[in-house]
Design a protein around this motif. Structure first.
Motif, PDB file in Angstrom:
ATOM      1  N   GLU A 156       6.508  13.652  -6.737  1.00 50.42           N
ATOM      2  CA  GLU A 156       7.747  13.136  -7.318  1.00 50.42           C
ATOM      3  C   GLU A 156       8.191  11.845  -6.640  1.00 50.42           C
ATOM      4  OE1 GLU A 156       7.440  16.328  -6.163  1.00 50.42           O
ATOM      5  OE2 GLU A 156       7.139  17.285  -8.105  1.00 50.42           O
ATOM      6  N   GLU A 157       8.032  11.775  -5.314  1.00 51.04           N
ATOM      7  CA  GLU A 157       8.376  10.548  -4.586  1.00 51.04           C
ATOM      8  C   GLU A 157       7.474   9.397  -5.015  1.00 51.04           C
ATOM      9  OE1 GLU A 157       9.927  11.705  -0.212  1.00 51.04           O
ATOM     10  OE2 GLU A 157       7.863  12.302  -0.669  1.00 51.04           O
ATOM     11  N   LEU A 158       6.205   9.692  -5.141  1.00 55.08           N
ATOM     12  CA  LEU A 158       5.252   8.675  -5.579  1.00 55.08           C
ATOM     13  C   LEU A 158       5.638   8.134  -6.945  1.00 55.08           C
ATOM     14  CD1 LEU A 158       2.013   7.616  -5.407  1.00 55.08           C
ATOM     15  CD2 LEU A 158       1.936   9.287  -7.232  1.00 55.08           C
ATOM     16  N   LEU A 159       5.909   9.025  -7.877  1.00 53.69           N
ATOM     17  CA  LEU A 159       6.244   8.601  -9.234  1.00 53.69           C
ATOM     18  C   LEU A 159       7.527   7.765  -9.254  1.00 53.69           C
ATOM     19  CD1 LEU A 159       5.365  11.884 -11.151  1.00 53.69           C
ATOM     20  CD2 LEU A 159       4.012   9.785 -10.969  1.00 53.69           C
ATOM     21  N   THR A 160       8.504   8.140  -8.454  1.00 49.98           N
ATOM     22  CA  THR A 160       9.754   7.375  -8.385  1.00 49.98           C
ATOM     23  C   THR A 160       9.513   5.985  -7.815  1.00 49.98           C
ATOM     24  OG1 THR A 160      11.040   9.406  -8.138  1.00 49.98           O
ATOM     25  CG2 THR A 160      12.091   7.354  -7.441  1.00 49.98           C
ATOM     26  N   LEU A 161       8.780   5.909  -6.719  1.00 49.49           N
ATOM     27  CA  LEU A 161       8.497   4.599  -6.117  1.00 49.49           C
ATOM     28  C   LEU A 161       7.741   3.681  -7.066  1.00 49.49           C
ATOM     29  CD1 LEU A 161       7.497   5.272  -2.403  1.00 49.49           C
ATOM     30  CD2 LEU A 161       9.371   3.871  -3.233  1.00 49.49           C
ATOM     31  N   VAL A 162       6.742   4.220  -7.736  1.00 52.89           N
ATOM     32  CA  VAL A 162       5.943   3.412  -8.654  1.00 52.89           C
ATOM     33  C   VAL A 162       6.790   2.974  -9.850  1.00 52.89           C
ATOM     34  CG1 VAL A 162       3.973   3.456 -10.238  1.00 52.89           C
ATOM     35  CG2 VAL A 162       3.732   4.347  -7.916  1.00 52.89           C
ATOM     36  N   GLU A 163       7.595   3.883 -10.372  1.00 51.24           N
ATOM     37  CA  GLU A 163       8.400   3.565 -11.551  1.00 51.24           C
ATOM     38  C   GLU A 163       9.433   2.478 -11.279  1.00 51.24           C
ATOM     39  OE1 GLU A 163      11.478   5.720 -14.687  1.00 51.24           O
ATOM     40  OE2 GLU A 163      10.232   6.945 -13.375  1.00 51.24           O
ATOM     41  N   TYR A 164      10.070   2.526 -10.117  1.00 51.04           N
ATOM     42  CA  TYR A 164      11.158   1.592  -9.830  1.00 51.04           C
ATOM     43  C   TYR A 164      10.745   0.403  -8.962  1.00 51.04           C
ATOM     44  CZ  TYR A 164      14.179   5.011 -11.963  1.00 51.04           C
ATOM     45  OH  TYR A 164      14.765   5.861 -12.861  1.00 51.04           O
ATOM     46  N   ALA A 165       9.466   0.261  -8.682  1.00 53.10           N
ATOM     47  CA  ALA A 165       8.998  -0.864  -7.859  1.00 53.10           C
ATOM     48  C   ALA A 165       9.143  -2.179  -8.613  1.00 53.10           C
ATOM     49  CB  ALA A 165       7.548  -0.649  -7.460  1.00 53.10           C
ATOM     50  N   CYS A 166       9.599  -3.179  -7.909  1.00 52.01           N
ATOM     51  CA  CYS A 166       9.716  -4.515  -8.514  1.00 52.01           C
ATOM     52  C   CYS A 166       8.345  -5.157  -8.690  1.00 52.01           C
ATOM     53  CB  CYS A 166      10.590  -5.406  -7.634  1.00 52.01           C
ATOM     54  SG  CYS A 166      12.289  -4.851  -7.517  1.00 52.01           S
ATOM     55  N   ASP A 167       7.472  -4.925  -7.727  1.00 52.06           N
ATOM     56  CA  ASP A 167       6.123  -5.484  -7.756  1.00 52.06           C
ATOM     57  C   ASP A 167       5.111  -4.342  -7.746  1.00 52.06           C
ATOM     58  OD1 ASP A 167       6.959  -8.212  -7.560  1.00 52.06           O
ATOM     59  OD2 ASP A 167       7.354  -7.876  -5.426  1.00 52.06           O
ATOM     60  N   PRO A 168       3.947  -4.570  -8.324  1.00 50.81           N
ATOM     61  CA  PRO A 168       2.917  -3.520  -8.313  1.00 50.81           C
ATOM     62  C   PRO A 168       2.428  -3.228  -6.894  1.00 50.81           C
ATOM     63  CG  PRO A 168       2.270  -5.343  -9.745  1.00 50.81           C
ATOM     64  CD  PRO A 168       3.515  -5.749  -9.047  1.00 50.81           C
ATOM     65  N   PHE A 169       1.923  -2.031  -6.715  1.00 55.87           N
ATOM     66  CA  PHE A 169       1.259  -1.683  -5.458  1.00 55.87           C
ATOM     67  C   PHE A 169      -0.188  -2.132  -5.568  1.00 55.87           C
ATOM     68  CE2 PHE A 169       4.893   1.100  -5.282  1.00 55.87           C
ATOM     69  CZ  PHE A 169       5.258   1.021  -3.956  1.00 55.87           C
ATOM     70  N   ASP A 170      -0.664  -2.786  -4.529  1.00 53.88           N
ATOM     71  CA  ASP A 170      -2.047  -3.249  -4.518  1.00 53.88           C
ATOM     72  C   ASP A 170      -3.015  -2.085  -4.365  1.00 53.88           C
ATOM     73  OD1 ASP A 170      -1.717  -6.258  -4.517  1.00 53.88           O
ATOM     74  OD2 ASP A 170      -0.412  -5.666  -2.860  1.00 53.88           O
TER      75      ASP A 170
ATOM     76  N   VAL B 246       3.180  -0.639   4.230  1.00 50.63           N
ATOM     77  CA  VAL B 246       2.693   0.679   3.863  1.00 50.63           C
ATOM     78  C   VAL B 246       3.886   1.609   3.645  1.00 50.63           C
ATOM     79  CG1 VAL B 246       1.288   2.644   4.607  1.00 50.63           C
ATOM     80  CG2 VAL B 246       0.613   0.310   5.248  1.00 50.63           C
ATOM     81  N   ALA B 247       3.872   2.301   2.507  1.00 49.79           N
ATOM     82  CA  ALA B 247       4.919   3.280   2.213  1.00 49.79           C
ATOM     83  C   ALA B 247       4.269   4.657   2.110  1.00 49.79           C
ATOM     84  CB  ALA B 247       5.618   2.927   0.901  1.00 49.79           C
ATOM     85  N   PRO B 248       4.551   5.554   3.074  1.00 53.14           N
ATOM     86  CA  PRO B 248       3.998   6.906   2.989  1.00 53.14           C
ATOM     87  C   PRO B 248       4.978   7.855   2.294  1.00 53.14           C
ATOM     88  CG  PRO B 248       4.822   6.486   5.211  1.00 53.14           C
ATOM     89  CD  PRO B 248       5.084   5.248   4.392  1.00 53.14           C
TER      90      PRO B 248
ATOM     91  N   ILE C 220       0.843  -1.190   0.000  1.00 56.84           N
ATOM     92  CA  ILE C 220       0.000   0.000   0.000  1.00 56.84           C
ATOM     93  C   ILE C 220       0.881   1.244   0.000  1.00 56.84           C
ATOM     94  CG2 ILE C 220      -1.788   1.261   1.255  1.00 56.84           C
ATOM     95  CD1 ILE C 220      -2.588  -1.508   2.478  1.00 56.84           C
ATOM     96  N   LEU C 221       0.521   2.185  -0.840  1.00 56.62           N
ATOM     97  CA  LEU C 221       1.246   3.447  -0.960  1.00 56.62           C
ATOM     98  C   LEU C 221       0.297   4.580  -0.589  1.00 56.62           C
ATOM     99  CD1 LEU C 221       3.869   4.831  -1.902  1.00 56.62           C
ATOM    100  CD2 LEU C 221       3.003   4.695  -4.228  1.00 56.62           C
ATOM    101  N   ILE C 222       0.740   5.437   0.339  1.00 57.20           N
ATOM    102  CA  ILE C 222      -0.044   6.596   0.764  1.00 57.20           C
ATOM    103  C   ILE C 222       0.699   7.846   0.314  1.00 57.20           C
ATOM    104  CG2 ILE C 222      -0.977   7.895   2.712  1.00 57.20           C
ATOM    105  CD1 ILE C 222      -0.833   5.262   4.340  1.00 57.20           C
ATOM    106  N   ALA C 223      -0.004   8.764  -0.338  1.00 59.08           N
ATOM    107  CA  ALA C 223       0.615  10.015  -0.789  1.00 59.08           C
ATOM    108  C   ALA C 223      -0.229  11.196  -0.330  1.00 59.08           C
ATOM    109  CB  ALA C 223       0.766  10.020  -2.309  1.00 59.08           C
ATOM    110  N   ASP C 224       0.356  12.011   0.531  1.00 57.74           N
ATOM    111  CA  ASP C 224      -0.304  13.215   1.028  1.00 57.74           C
ATOM    112  C   ASP C 224       0.784  14.154   1.513  1.00 57.74           C
ATOM    113  OD1 ASP C 224      -1.741  15.139   2.695  1.00 57.74           O
ATOM    114  OD2 ASP C 224      -3.418  13.732   2.633  1.00 57.74           O
TER     115      ASP C 224
END
Length: 132
Positions: A40-54, A33-35, A8-12
């Motif tokens: 920009e942090e969100l985009l980086t995490l999503v782009e370089y994640a090995c597995d999708p975020f649920d 959970v990754a807050p 789970i990814l939280i962005a706020d």
């Protein structure tokens, strides 16, 4: 029983909001959970994640301030399975055919009950097989 492997990814941009959402998820036994506090942090995490975020739980104002098309990002990105966009006054209504993946809320912050309902949708309870 909760699927503890859900990512789970939280962005706020507000620390208190991130902590409140994460605390609610922890109470529901979700701990991966990754807050993040910036788009920009969100985009980086999503782009370089090995597995999708649920699940991505994001404050819609993060995207509206920058002009980023958050709805298209959530729909077209294979690294995001489900999304809740809250504080989304400027977002068009989500078509009913997409609501199984993307949900929008005008609330400034999703409350505990809204998060519980969301998690029941994403991680429905499994029936135990009867013992022979």
């Amino acid at each position: 029983m909760s699927n503890r492997a859900l990512r789970i990814l939280i962005a706020d941009d507000q620390h208190f909001h991130r902590m409140q959402i994460e605390r609610t998820l922890n109470q529901l036994n979700y701990y991966r959970v990754a807050p993040v506090h910036r788009l920009e942090e969100l985009l980086t995490l999503v782009e370089y994640a090995c597995d999708p975020f649920d699940l991505l739980i994001i404050n819609g104002t993060l995207a509206t301030h920058s002009g980023f098309d958050l709805l298209d990002f959530c729909l077209d990105n294979p690294q995001v399975d489900h999304a809740l966009i809250y504080d989304s006054q400027r977002f068009p209504p989500i078509p009913s055919s997409l609501r199984h993946r993307i949900q929008a809320s005008r609330a400034e912050l999703p409350d505990n009950e809204a998060i519980k309902r969301l998690m029941l949708h994403i991680d429905p309870p499994r029936l135990k097989a009867p013992r022979p």
